[in-house]
Write an enzyme that holds these catalytic residues in place. Structure first.
Site, short mmCIF file in Angstrom:
data_model
loop_
_atom_site.label_atom_id
_atom_site.label_comp_id
_atom_site.label_asym_id
_atom_site.label_seq_id
_atom_site.Cartn_x
_atom_site.Cartn_y
_atom_site.Cartn_z
N GLU A 1 -5.28 -42.23 -36.97
CA GLU A 1 -6.25 -43.28 -36.66
C GLU A 1 -7.24 -43.48 -37.81
O GLU A 1 -7.70 -44.60 -38.06
CB GLU A 1 -7.00 -42.93 -35.37
CG GLU A 1 -6.20 -43.13 -34.10
CD GLU A 1 -5.18 -42.03 -33.86
OE1 GLU A 1 -4.27 -42.22 -33.04
OE2 GLU A 1 -5.31 -40.94 -34.51
N HIS B 1 -7.47 -38.58 -22.01
CA HIS B 1 -6.82 -39.89 -21.96
C HIS B 1 -7.41 -40.79 -20.87
O HIS B 1 -6.77 -41.75 -20.45
CB HIS B 1 -5.31 -39.73 -21.72
CG HIS B 1 -4.59 -39.02 -22.81
ND1 HIS B 1 -4.53 -37.66 -22.88
CD2 HIS B 1 -3.90 -39.49 -23.88
CE1 HIS B 1 -3.84 -37.30 -23.96
NE2 HIS B 1 -3.45 -38.39 -24.59
#
Length: 327
Positions: free
Chosen positions: A61, A130
């Site tokens: 990322e 998550h």
């Protein structure tokens, strides 16, 4: 022109297709957006239409957002997909110190027209890493806009406006929203990046919400209005940086009572900022204490039962309504 029923995934995919056809500088980078079509099909078929303007990247990322910032400064208009917003912490130097500040630090000589798509919110049984709602972090960062769509139509409209913006936009889209269906206009939809919307008018109470949780609020409001014989005004923030203060204050002046409800943790959430704004600018109109509704101050557990105990729901909104209007 009419309106067509679409899922949120379909509506935002259509937004990208339209903007990529309109502007050749728009491109899309992300993890598994070619191979998989995105976690929820929100990029399905895009590579077939636009080739190398849609690319899979390594699982980094930091590199992904850093490349996007550089490309934006060099004249591109990147759409960068984070896969899960939960991973945005890895990119904080790129987001906080580069993306948000480049225009300011170079005296306006450069712009960063970058859209960061960040799927957030509770992913059922996705557990602590998550299922986070992290959008509140970015309310206090100057130099970026932060939008949170609630429907397929404003998802499409906000994404198109974000792509056209010359300043960076973080597009927080709830993971549960991708399969939600709604009517989307067949004509072009451009939703302002700094304007809230009154989605349900009323005179007895104001509820401010945003994102996927707005749907839970509207269902609860329908129940409460029938049960108590009242009318409730509901505001969809759509943007949390900046926050449309005028729309909120005008509503509070009319109703005198306020609830702010969101899926994110209550402590330090967007509700805190909205409450502070109203306390500073419309205090004399408030007839009862402001109530905030949000998740418990805890990581999200994997266990379905424990998850229910931590997350918020329409039942908590109903209790808040009862406290303000009935008790």
């Amino acid at each position: 022109m009419g309106r067509v029923l679409k899922t949120f995934s379909e509506a935002t995919l259509e937004a990208m297709e339209e903007e990529m056809n309109r502007d050749p500088s728009v491109f899309v980078y992300g993890e598994d957006i070619v191979k998989q079509g995105g976690m929820w099909g929100q990029f399905k078929g895009l590579h077939d239409k636009f080739g190398d303007r849609v690319r899979d990247t390594p699982i980094s990322e930091t590199a992904l957002v850093g490349a996007g910032v550089g490309a934006a400064l060099a004249g591109g208009r990147p759409i960068i997909d984070l896969h899960y917003a939960d991973f945005i912490g890895i990119t904080m130097d790129e987001v906080l110190n580069q993306m948000a500040k480049a225009h300011y630090m170079f005296g306006g000589q450069g712009t960063v027209p970058l859209v960061l798509r960040a799927p957030d919110g509770v992913f059922p049984h996705g557990a602590a890493q998550h299922s986070q709602s992290l959008e509140t972090w970015f309310v206090s960062i100057p130099g970026i806009k932060v939008v949170v769509p609630s429907t397929p139509e404003n998802g499409k409209g906000l994404l198109k406006a974000a792509i056209r913006s010359n300043n960076p936009v973080i597009f927080f889209e709830n993971k549960k929203l991708f399969g939600v269906k709604g009517l989307v206009s067949e004509s072009e939809v451009i939703t302002p990046l700094d304007k809230a919307e009154v989605v349900h008018e009323g005179k007895d109470l104001t509820i401010v919400s945003y994102g996927y949780f707005l749907g839970e609020v509207l269902k609860t409001v329908e129940q409460a209005e029938k049960e108590y014989g009242i009318t409730i005004e509901v505001i969809d923030l759509r943007s949390i940086n900046p926050i449309d203060e005028e729309t909120i204050i005008d509503s509070v002046k009319k109703t005198g009572k306020l609830i702010i409800a969101h899926e994110a943790i209550k402590t330090g959430g967007v509700g805190s900022e909205v409450s502070a704004i109203v306390s500073e600018k419309a205090f004399n109109y408030i007839k009862k204490p402001i109530i905030r509704v949000g998740a418990k101050f805890s990581p999200v557990p994997f266990s379905p039962q424990l998850e229910k105990g931590v997350t918020t729901n329409g039942g908590e909104v109903l209790l808040a309504i009862k406290k303000l209007l009935v008790e």
